[in-house]
Design a protein around this motif. Sequence first.
Motif, short mmCIF file in Angstrom:
data_model
loop_
_atom_site.label_atom_id
_atom_site.label_comp_id
_atom_site.label_asym_id
_atom_site.label_seq_id
_atom_site.Cartn_x
_atom_site.Cartn_y
_atom_site.Cartn_z
N PRO A 98 -24.90 -22.14 10.56
CA PRO A 98 -26.13 -21.43 10.21
C PRO A 98 -26.27 -20.04 10.81
O PRO A 98 -26.67 -19.10 10.13
N ARG A 99 -25.96 -19.88 12.09
CA ARG A 99 -26.13 -18.57 12.73
C ARG A 99 -25.32 -17.49 12.01
O ARG A 99 -25.82 -16.42 11.69
N GLN A 100 -24.06 -17.80 11.77
CA GLN A 100 -23.19 -16.83 11.12
C GLN A 100 -23.59 -16.62 9.67
O GLN A 100 -23.55 -15.49 9.16
N ALA A 101 -23.97 -17.70 8.99
CA ALA A 101 -24.38 -17.58 7.58
C ALA A 101 -25.60 -16.69 7.44
O ALA A 101 -25.69 -15.88 6.50
N ILE A 102 -26.54 -16.79 8.36
CA ILE A 102 -27.76 -15.97 8.31
C ILE A 102 -27.41 -14.51 8.53
O ILE A 102 -27.83 -13.63 7.76
N VAL A 103 -26.63 -14.22 9.55
CA VAL A 103 -26.26 -12.83 9.86
C VAL A 103 -25.44 -12.23 8.72
O VAL A 103 -25.68 -11.08 8.30
N THR A 104 -24.50 -12.98 8.17
CA THR A 104 -23.67 -12.48 7.08
C THR A 104 -24.51 -12.24 5.83
O THR A 104 -24.36 -11.21 5.16
#
Length: 148
Positions: A98-104
Amino acid sequence: MFKHILVPVDGSEHSKIALQVASQLIASQGGSITLLHVPEPRDNEPLLVWGLGAVPSEASLEERDKAGNALLEKAMEEARAMGLADDTINTQLEHGEPRQAIVTAAKNMNVDAIVLGSRGLSDFKGMMVGSTSHSVSHDAECRVITVH
């Protein structure tokens, strides 16, 4: 000030508050919001989905996607109830951490801000390895508004 806001939603009370804040910002300034959901496998516990019931931890990706799309539809209904027009609300379902998906997603959509809850459904995991909101606030290239 904000023309496009990303709102990660997971069905938690904090994500509902984030949706309220983002909806108020967009309603007062114009622009659009994108509701983002990242179906996350849960270890040994059901995933409660925004008043839609629970998805078992062993659910397939297809089952989590189905529940995630239902969650996004419910979030859209709430945004409409807060005064946003259909043409100002977008939805997106992503996979991954989730963290990376949100930032991306924020970078790819060139959003002005991310509005997210300080705690989501992974409270215990967040205490152990660091919260999603904390990571997003450090890694995002746009403004991040964390609500409690």
